[in-house]
Design a protein around this motif. Sequence first.
Motif, mmCIF file in Angstrom:
data_model
loop_
_atom_site.group_PDB
_atom_site.id
_atom_site.type_symbol
_atom_site.label_atom_id
_atom_site.label_comp_id
_atom_site.label_asym_id
_atom_site.label_seq_id
_atom_site.Cartn_x
_atom_site.Cartn_y
_atom_site.Cartn_z
ATOM 1 N N VAL A 267 0.987 -1.199 -0.093
ATOM 2 C CA VAL A 267 0.054 -0.004 0.166
ATOM 3 C C VAL A 267 0.867 1.391 0.019
ATOM 4 C CG1 VAL A 267 -1.735 1.382 1.575
ATOM 5 C CG2 VAL A 267 -2.190 -0.989 1.197
ATOM 6 N N LEU A 268 1.888 1.278 0.725
ATOM 7 C CA LEU A 268 2.897 2.555 0.796
ATOM 8 C C LEU A 268 3.496 2.483 -0.467
ATOM 9 C CD1 LEU A 268 4.432 2.106 4.290
ATOM 10 C CD2 LEU A 268 2.821 3.674 3.658
ATOM 11 N N LYS A 269 3.951 1.542 -1.227
ATOM 12 C CA LYS A 269 4.467 1.700 -2.381
ATOM 13 C C LYS A 269 3.557 2.115 -3.477
ATOM 14 C CE LYS A 269 6.867 -1.335 -5.950
ATOM 15 N NZ LYS A 269 7.463 -2.534 -6.269
ATOM 16 N N LEU A 270 2.234 1.706 -3.509
ATOM 17 C CA LEU A 270 1.168 2.167 -4.544
ATOM 18 C C LEU A 270 1.069 3.773 -4.182
ATOM 19 C CD1 LEU A 270 -1.389 -0.309 -4.259
ATOM 20 C CD2 LEU A 270 0.212 0.332 -6.349
ATOM 21 N N LEU A 271 1.129 4.073 -2.608
ATOM 22 C CA LEU A 271 0.720 5.680 -2.499
ATOM 23 C C LEU A 271 2.009 6.517 -2.991
ATOM 24 C CD1 LEU A 271 -0.571 5.314 1.132
ATOM 25 C CD2 LEU A 271 -1.984 6.068 -0.881
ATOM 26 N N ASP A 272 3.206 5.866 -3.061
ATOM 27 C CA ASP A 272 4.463 6.667 -3.570
ATOM 28 C C ASP A 272 4.427 6.733 -4.920
ATOM 29 O OD1 ASP A 272 5.678 7.074 -1.056
ATOM 30 O OD2 ASP A 272 7.132 5.202 -1.107
ATOM 31 N N GLU A 273 3.859 5.655 -5.623
ATOM 32 C CA GLU A 273 3.884 5.830 -7.193
ATOM 33 C C GLU A 273 2.638 6.715 -7.582
ATOM 34 O OE1 GLU A 273 2.861 1.736 -8.491
ATOM 35 O OE2 GLU A 273 4.774 1.052 -8.036
ATOM 36 N N LEU A 274 1.640 6.834 -6.816
ATOM 37 C CA LEU A 274 0.613 7.819 -7.230
ATOM 38 C C LEU A 274 0.992 9.251 -6.883
ATOM 39 C CD1 LEU A 274 -2.504 6.081 -5.781
ATOM 40 C CD2 LEU A 274 -2.178 6.528 -7.983
ATOM 41 N N LYS A 275 1.818 9.203 -5.642
ATOM 42 C CA LYS A 275 2.503 10.739 -5.365
ATOM 43 C C LYS A 275 3.310 11.124 -6.473
ATOM 44 C CE LYS A 275 4.937 13.146 -1.625
ATOM 45 N NZ LYS A 275 5.664 12.974 -0.438
ATOM 46 N N LYS B 247 3.444 10.199 -9.700
ATOM 47 C CA LYS B 247 2.895 10.381 -10.893
ATOM 48 C C LYS B 247 1.983 11.743 -10.545
ATOM 49 C CE LYS B 247 -0.906 8.171 -13.783
ATOM 50 N NZ LYS B 247 -1.792 6.996 -13.865
ATOM 51 N N ASN B 248 1.395 12.136 -9.665
ATOM 52 C CA ASN B 248 0.460 13.355 -9.345
ATOM 53 C C ASN B 248 1.724 14.328 -9.666
ATOM 54 O OD1 ASN B 248 -1.269 15.192 -8.758
ATOM 55 N ND2 ASN B 248 -1.216 14.707 -6.637
ATOM 56 N N GLN B 249 2.827 14.529 -8.998
ATOM 57 C CA GLN B 249 3.938 15.205 -9.039
ATOM 58 C C GLN B 249 4.276 15.307 -10.664
ATOM 59 O OE1 GLN B 249 6.926 14.258 -6.434
ATOM 60 N NE2 GLN B 249 6.139 15.090 -4.618
ATOM 61 N N ASN C 20 1.456 17.638 -12.271
ATOM 62 C CA ASN C 20 1.436 18.804 -12.107
ATOM 63 C C ASN C 20 2.655 19.679 -12.538
ATOM 64 O OD1 ASN C 20 -0.504 18.618 -10.116
ATOM 65 N ND2 ASN C 20 0.501 18.280 -8.250
ATOM 66 N N PHE C 21 3.756 19.160 -12.889
ATOM 67 C CA PHE C 21 4.840 19.791 -13.669
ATOM 68 C C PHE C 21 4.339 19.984 -15.084
ATOM 69 C CE2 PHE C 21 7.847 17.988 -10.222
ATOM 70 C CZ PHE C 21 7.933 19.157 -9.587
ATOM 71 N N GLU C 22 3.720 19.001 -15.570
ATOM 72 C CA GLU C 22 3.574 18.946 -16.910
ATOM 73 C C GLU C 22 2.480 20.141 -17.396
ATOM 74 O OE1 GLU C 22 2.161 15.147 -18.191
ATOM 75 O OE2 GLU C 22 4.173 14.261 -18.060
ATOM 76 N N ASP C 23 1.313 20.304 -16.197
ATOM 77 C CA ASP C 23 0.095 21.303 -16.395
ATOM 78 C C ASP C 23 0.844 22.680 -16.115
ATOM 79 O OD1 ASP C 23 -1.582 19.217 -16.504
ATOM 80 O OD2 ASP C 23 -2.254 19.293 -14.435
ATOM 81 N N LYS C 24 1.774 22.703 -15.175
ATOM 82 C CA LYS C 24 2.532 24.130 -15.150
ATOM 83 C C LYS C 24 3.360 24.503 -16.347
ATOM 84 C CE LYS C 24 3.082 23.769 -10.155
ATOM 85 N NZ LYS C 24 4.060 23.964 -8.994
ATOM 86 N N ASP C 25 4.101 23.515 -17.149
ATOM 87 C CA ASP C 25 4.798 23.994 -18.181
ATOM 88 C C ASP C 25 3.813 24.190 -19.493
ATOM 89 O OD1 ASP C 25 7.380 23.198 -17.186
ATOM 90 O OD2 ASP C 25 7.211 21.195 -17.674
#
Length: 130
Positions: free
Chosen positions: A107-115, A117-119, A122-127
């Motif tokens: 579960v922690l690994k999945l949360l890290d992957e989601l985090k 991916k979300n980051q 966010n970088f792509e949206d800003k660019d």
Amino acid sequence: MPNNYRLAKVSSLLKKEITLILQNDLENDLIRDHFVNISKIDLSGDLQHCKIYISSTAEEKVRKEIVENLNTAKSSIRHSLGKRIEMRRVPEIIFKDDVVLDKGLSVLKLLDELKSKNQTNNFEDKDAKS
């Protein structure tokens, strides 16, 4: 029916003594080579049955083999336990593999992957806005 304080006290004593038996008295190379820990003890209300959950740093296949070896040696472990502690009747013991740690890590690994991916999103949206 025994109270919760008594169950907790007996469980703690069993955990301590079984840990010592696994470390010192049991002559099994598989158990000695891998870090084996008692993560939880479920003791029945009448103190007659005890499920001992084992966690280890080993791979799943090796952990299953460790649990099988412990269940094979449970009569000698129970005998040693009877010599170490003073109880009217030493409970029947069953060793089980504790998979809660593995599930928590996945579960922690999945949360890290989601985090991550979300980051990146966010970088792509800003660019894209720039």
